[in-house]
Design an enzyme around this catalytic site. Structure first.
Site, PDB file in Angstrom:
ATOM      1  N   GLU A   1      -0.009   2.093 -73.517  1.00  0.00           N
ATOM      2  CA  GLU A   1      -0.529   0.838 -73.425  1.00  0.00           C
ATOM      3  C   GLU A   1      -0.069   0.354 -71.771  1.00  0.00           C
ATOM      4  O   GLU A   1      -0.866  -0.330 -71.213  1.00  0.00           O
ATOM      5  CB  GLU A   1       0.495  -0.248 -74.294  1.00  0.00           C
ATOM      6  CG  GLU A   1       0.110  -1.576 -74.103  1.00  0.00           C
ATOM      7  CD  GLU A   1       0.701  -2.635 -75.126  1.00  0.00           C
ATOM      8  OE1 GLU A   1       1.291  -2.345 -75.974  1.00  0.00           O
ATOM      9  OE2 GLU A   1       0.592  -3.826 -75.072  1.00  0.00           O
TER      10      GLU A   1
ATOM     11  N   ARG B   1       9.111 -10.047 -79.572  1.00  0.00           N
ATOM     12  CA  ARG B   1       8.498  -9.742 -80.819  1.00  0.00           C
ATOM     13  C   ARG B   1       9.897  -9.522 -81.757  1.00  0.00           C
ATOM     14  O   ARG B   1       9.950  -9.753 -83.048  1.00  0.00           O
ATOM     15  CB  ARG B   1       7.531  -8.700 -80.664  1.00  0.00           C
ATOM     16  CG  ARG B   1       6.727  -8.361 -82.226  1.00  0.00           C
ATOM     17  CD  ARG B   1       5.709  -7.615 -82.269  1.00  0.00           C
ATOM     18  NE  ARG B   1       4.448  -7.927 -81.835  1.00  0.00           N
ATOM     19  CZ  ARG B   1       3.708  -8.658 -82.792  1.00  0.00           C
ATOM     20  NH1 ARG B   1       3.957  -8.881 -84.270  1.00  0.00           N
ATOM     21  NH2 ARG B   1       2.822  -9.353 -82.364  1.00  0.00           N
TER      22      ARG B   1
ATOM     23  N   GLU C   1       0.572  -1.409 -87.401  1.00  0.00           N
ATOM     24  CA  GLU C   1       1.781  -1.325 -87.197  1.00  0.00           C
ATOM     25  C   GLU C   1       2.742  -1.754 -88.318  1.00  0.00           C
ATOM     26  O   GLU C   1       3.786  -0.940 -88.630  1.00  0.00           O
ATOM     27  CB  GLU C   1       2.419  -2.269 -85.800  1.00  0.00           C
ATOM     28  CG  GLU C   1       1.882  -1.924 -84.478  1.00  0.00           C
ATOM     29  CD  GLU C   1       1.897  -2.912 -83.612  1.00  0.00           C
ATOM     30  OE1 GLU C   1       1.165  -4.066 -83.759  1.00  0.00           O
ATOM     31  OE2 GLU C   1       2.958  -2.922 -82.931  1.00  0.00           O
TER      32      GLU C   1
HETATM   33  N1  MTE Z   1      -2.704   5.424 -85.437  1.00  0.00           N
HETATM   34  C1  MTE Z   1      -2.904   6.561 -84.755  1.00  0.00           C
HETATM   35  N2  MTE Z   1      -3.698   7.712 -85.424  1.00  0.00           N
HETATM   36  N3  MTE Z   1      -2.729   6.731 -83.218  1.00  0.00           N
HETATM   37  C2  MTE Z   1      -2.117   6.069 -82.503  1.00  0.00           C
HETATM   38  O1  MTE Z   1      -2.073   5.986 -81.451  1.00  0.00           O
HETATM   39  N4  MTE Z   1      -1.492   3.464 -82.700  1.00  0.00           N
HETATM   40  C3  MTE Z   1      -0.584   2.470 -83.349  1.00  0.00           C
HETATM   41  C4  MTE Z   1      -1.557   2.087 -84.590  1.00  0.00           C
HETATM   42  N5  MTE Z   1      -2.031   3.512 -85.375  1.00  0.00           N
HETATM   43  C5  MTE Z   1      -1.731   4.748 -83.449  1.00  0.00           C
HETATM   44  C6  MTE Z   1      -2.348   4.502 -84.661  1.00  0.00           C
HETATM   45  C7  MTE Z   1      -0.368   1.137 -82.578  1.00  0.00           C
HETATM   46  S1  MTE Z   1       1.146   1.258 -81.912  1.00  0.00           S
HETATM   47  C8  MTE Z   1      -0.865   0.115 -82.725  1.00  0.00           C
HETATM   48  S2  MTE Z   1      -0.631  -1.120 -82.140  1.00  0.00           S
HETATM   49  C9  MTE Z   1      -2.497   0.078 -83.643  1.00  0.00           C
HETATM   50  O2  MTE Z   1      -2.610   1.405 -84.215  1.00  0.00           O
HETATM   51  C10 MTE Z   1      -3.476  -0.095 -82.437  1.00  0.00           C
HETATM   52  O3  MTE Z   1      -4.770  -0.073 -83.059  1.00  0.00           O
HETATM   53  P1  MTE Z   1      -5.332  -1.228 -83.795  1.00  0.00           P
HETATM   54  O4  MTE Z   1      -5.149  -2.486 -82.995  1.00  0.00           O
HETATM   55  O5  MTE Z   1      -6.957  -1.048 -83.784  1.00  0.00           O
HETATM   56  O6  MTE Z   1      -4.741  -1.143 -85.291  1.00  0.00           O
HETATM   57 MO1  MOS Z   2       1.011  -1.010 -80.373  1.00  0.00          MO
HETATM   58  S1  MOS Z   2       3.163  -0.577 -80.154  1.00  0.00           S
HETATM   59  O1  MOS Z   2       1.163  -2.635 -80.062  1.00  0.00           O
HETATM   60  O2  MOS Z   2       0.530  -0.131 -78.919  1.00  0.00           O
END
Ligand code: MTE
Ligand code: MOS
Length: 750
Positions: free
Chosen positions: A226, A304, A707
């Site tokens: 990020e 958060r 998450e």
């Molecule tokens: N799933 C996979 N396969 N790979 C990832 O890097 N990141 C996670 C989650 N699931 C992630 C994941 C995190 S930290 C977040 S914030 C969300 O996916 C981001 O994607 P979204 O906002 O589309 O759910």
């Molecule tokens: Mo997810 S920790 O908000 O990239």
């Protein structure tokens, strides 16, 4: 329909940054980093590196044309160290050579002469010395100091939770290609294309329009890309800009583990007070966040933490204070849950300790204090569409949880060296970036003359399936076959000023923006159709399954034909959609507001068996009732819940980050840092999505899923404690994650 990338992944054809066909004249970069956690630079000598075979350039902070500053929220982080060294692995020089090996070999020849200073690695020590990023923040509701005397039981304790390595499969990578007139194209494995664009422009002293950032997909981000993909993109951009040649920088696994930040370790003190009947009256907590050597996203993560202080419970009197403590470790950063899990582990620990004092099972206290509709959080927001109890009760029904506990008792009574344990873990997770301004997204949709559709949004695909979700939204909105739709790379030239794909909001925000863009085109198409069908009105036209219907009747006009006609009639077949989450705000001056569009709820039950001779254990089952709204893509959501759970289990059990007192990461490889694998995965992983769940606050009644499931894993810690206490009845509990087999063994015998 399968996730878009799966056929490419399993046949090895999906492109990551390091797979992009190399441009003519490509150079490779390697990074020289600080070998000490704290100190002052006396001399940095790059002469031998410059003379090394194949080397084309070596750059230090002196070569930076713009600002040597990559801090996003707070500007406290140099791209390349100047005179002060703040952590082991801090970049101090970048070496560029004709081959990767030559660059790495040359980087080893850099000589650094330093005056070492004592490092701080412990956040409590940093706090005592006043080394804080911002003043501590406090969320409060009710009156804690007066509430203690109303309580029948008050217990206090300390909780520590360890960090966590992201272990994305694709390590940090960037490829930078200079184009004409001083422009740069950056291919970066980043969750934040605009972040990379903005900071690279700052470092190079260029206007943002000279930099285009393009992201096809990430081999995982999990929050680790990020903010922290920016460093490597900027280092490659600096070299490419100086040399006017393409430069690639790909970290190998060990360097990635050493140089990049991870989930924040926390150390916390709590005090909790209850009535005899189990009602929690008061809760006071102090969180010491180990922020590392630069702010990065720490202040947002701390926020958060505060928002999730009470997890899925209502507590009328709360005072939660949190501090971002500077230490000499690599800056800790976003990781799935973003500070929420750390807070939830503390309240769950407090509940365990209180349950012990009251001689009741923890689940009785959990159930008693679950959030109800219109309860107020310590930040002033009221719960709407609260599904905490519904998930809890559904879990009891679906999984016969009373029987699970009875069976465990029976098992434990007849086994002396194996003990089973179980724990419940309810979750409540707020959806929206807590910095309100970030809750915006845009989409650019083109319909081509053959009727195929091309969609660009601000969302970054990182394995979470955001692309298939957006594709489905587009295909449903137009009512055309999914095969007609293609999701483009995320590109700052096509969609500008993007928020990072994070906070689980990717499909909520970008799905909505895409839907808005499609609807604009659809309106124009309906008008065209009404012109083609004599005597019809646009409002009576509908497109269904690629056919134009008039008042529900077939007209014989198909999608392709309609598009071709619209084009010749000079109808605009592209649209830009913009979405900003309505009605959310937060006032930090009073720590009150409605920061979240909605909350996600769920309940997990985790079962374990401990081998009490060896201290090893198995996670036998994780069973979940999850409130997922109306899923846009069920296999993707299921995968997110499963993946989140496994990652959460890893954080709580086997993933142990160990730093020496000198600030050196000792677990910098797979031989010392263990992540869950297929053998560790519980044989029973049941996920039940709450039926008839809707959500008017997100696209297509869906709910964010990225998450929240991570936090189900927290149940494993308490299930293990539960089993361990069956072997050692009455031995005091301890709250220090991860619960490695070594710790289990020590509890059982030492
Ligand atoms: N799933 C996979 N396969 N790979 C990832 O890097 N990141 C996670 C989650 N699931 C992630 C994941 C995190 S930290 C977040 S914030 C969300 O996916 C981001 O994607 P979204 O906002 O589309 O759910
Ligand atoms: Mo997810 S920790 O908000 O990239």
């Amino acid at each position: 329909m399968k996730s878009l990338d799966i056929p490419l992944h399993v046949t090895g054809r999906s492109e990551f940054v390091d797979d992009i066909p190399v441009p003519e004249g490509l150079l490779y970069a390697a990074v020289f980093t600080s070998p000490i956690a704290h100190g002052i630079v006396k001399k940095l000598d790059v002469e031998n590196a410059l003379k090394s075979e194949g080397v084309v350039g070596v750059f230090t902070f002196k070569d930076i044309p713009g600002q040597n500053q990559i801090g996003g929220i707070i500007q406290d982080e140099p791209l390349l160290a100047e005179h002060h060294l703040a952590f082991i692995g801090e970049p101090a020089a970048v070496v560029v050579a004709e081959s990767r090996i030559q660059a790495k070999t040359a980087a080893k020849k850099i000589a650094l002469d330093v005056n070492p200073l004592p490092p701080i690695t412990n956040p409590r020590e940093a706090f005592a010395k006043g080394k804080l990023i911002i003043s501590p923040r406090t969320f409060a509701i009710g009156d804690v100091s007066n509430a203690w005397k109303e309580c029948d039981v008050v217990v206090e304790g300390r909780v520590d939770s360890g960090g966590q390595e992201h272990f994305y499969m694709e390590t940090q990578s960037a490829l930078v290609v200079p184009r004409e007139n001083g422009e740069l194209v950056i291919y970066s494995s980043t969750q934040s294309p605009t972040g990379v664009q903005r900071i690279a422009a700052r470092v190079l002293g260029l206007p943002m329009h000279k930099i285009e950032v393009d992201v096809r997909r990430l081999g995982g981000g999990f929050g680790g890309k990020e903010d922290q993909a920016t460093t490597w993109a900027c280092l490659a951009a600096l070299a490419a800009f100086k040399l006017n040649r393409p430069v690639k920088l790909v970290l190998d696994r060990r360097d990635d583990m050493k140089m990049t930040g991870k989930r924040h370790p926390y150390s916390s003190d709590f005090k909790i007070g209850l009535k005899k009947d189990g009602t929690i009256l008061a809760y006071e907590v102090m969180f010491f966040q180990n922020s590392g050597a630069a702010a990065d996203l720490s202040t947002a993560i701390l926020e958060r933490t505060l928002f999730h202080t009470t997890n899925s419970y209502f507590i009328p009197n709360v005072k939660a204070t949190a501090a971002c403590c500077y230490t000499n470790l690599p800056p800790f950063t976003a990781f799935r849950g973003f500070g929420g899990p750390q807070a939830m582990f503390v309240i769950e620990s407090a509940i365990r300790k209180a349950a012990e004092e009251l001689h009741v099972p923890a689940c009785v206290l959990q159930e008693k204090n679950l959030l109800k509709e219109n309860d107020t959080f310590p930040y002033g927001m009221q719960v709407e569409n609260c599904r905490a109890r519904q998930c809890w009760e559904e879990a009891y029904r679906q999984y016969r949880i009373d029987d699970i506990f009875k069976d465990i008792q029976t098992f434990n009574a007849s086994h002396s060296l194996k003990k089973k344990g179980a724990a419940l873990m309810p979750i409540c997770f707020g959806i929206s970036f807590t910095s309100t301004f970030l809750n915006q997204a845009a989409a650019l949709v083109h319909v081509y003359t053959d009727g195929s559709v091309n969609v660009s949004t601000a969302a970054v695909e990182m394995g979470q399936g955001v692309n298939i979700k957006i594709l489905r939204v587009v295909s449903r909105t137009f009512s055309i076959a999914p095969e007609r739709v293609k999701i483009e790379t995320t590109n700052t030239g096509r969609v500008a000023n993007t928020s990072p794909t994070a906070a689980s909001t990717g499909s909520d925000l970008n799905g909505k923006a895409a839907e808005i863009a499609c609807n604009q085109i659809l309106e124009r198409l309906k008008k065209t159709a009404s012109e083609l069908i004599t005597g019809s009105n646009p409002q009576d036209i509908e497109i269904r399954d690629e056919q134009v219907l008039l008042k529900g009747q077939q007209t014989g006009l198909a999608w392709d034909k309609l598009i071709a006609e619209a084009y010749t009639r000079r109808v605009h077949l592209s649209a830009h959609g913009f979405y900003a989450t309505p009605a959310i705000y937060f006032d930090r001056s009073v720590e009150r507001g409605k920061p979240f569009a909605y909350h996600v709820f769920g309940t997990a039950v985790v079962e374990v068996t401990v081998d009490c001779l060896r201290g090893t254990y198995d996670i036998d089952a994780v069973r979940v009732v999850h409130d997922g709204g109306k899923s846009i893509d069920m296999p993707v959501d299921r995968g997110q819940v499963e993946g989140g759970i496994i990652q959460g289990l890893g954080w709580m059990t086997m993933e142990r980050l160990l730093y020496s007192e000198k600030g050196q990461l000792l677990t910098d490889n797979t031989s010392t840092y263990k992540i869950p694998d297929i053998k560790f995965t519980p044989p029973v992983l049941d996920i039940h999505f709450l039926e008839n769940s809707d959500n008017s606050k997100a696209v297509s009644d869906s709910k964010a899923v990225g998450e929240p499931p991570f936090m189900y894993g927290i149940g494993a810690y308490f299930a293990l404690l539960n089993a361990m206490q069956a072997f050692k009845p009455g031995k005091p509990l301890f709250f220090n994650s991860p619960m490695t087999p070594e710790k289990v063994f020590q509890y059982l015998y030492l």
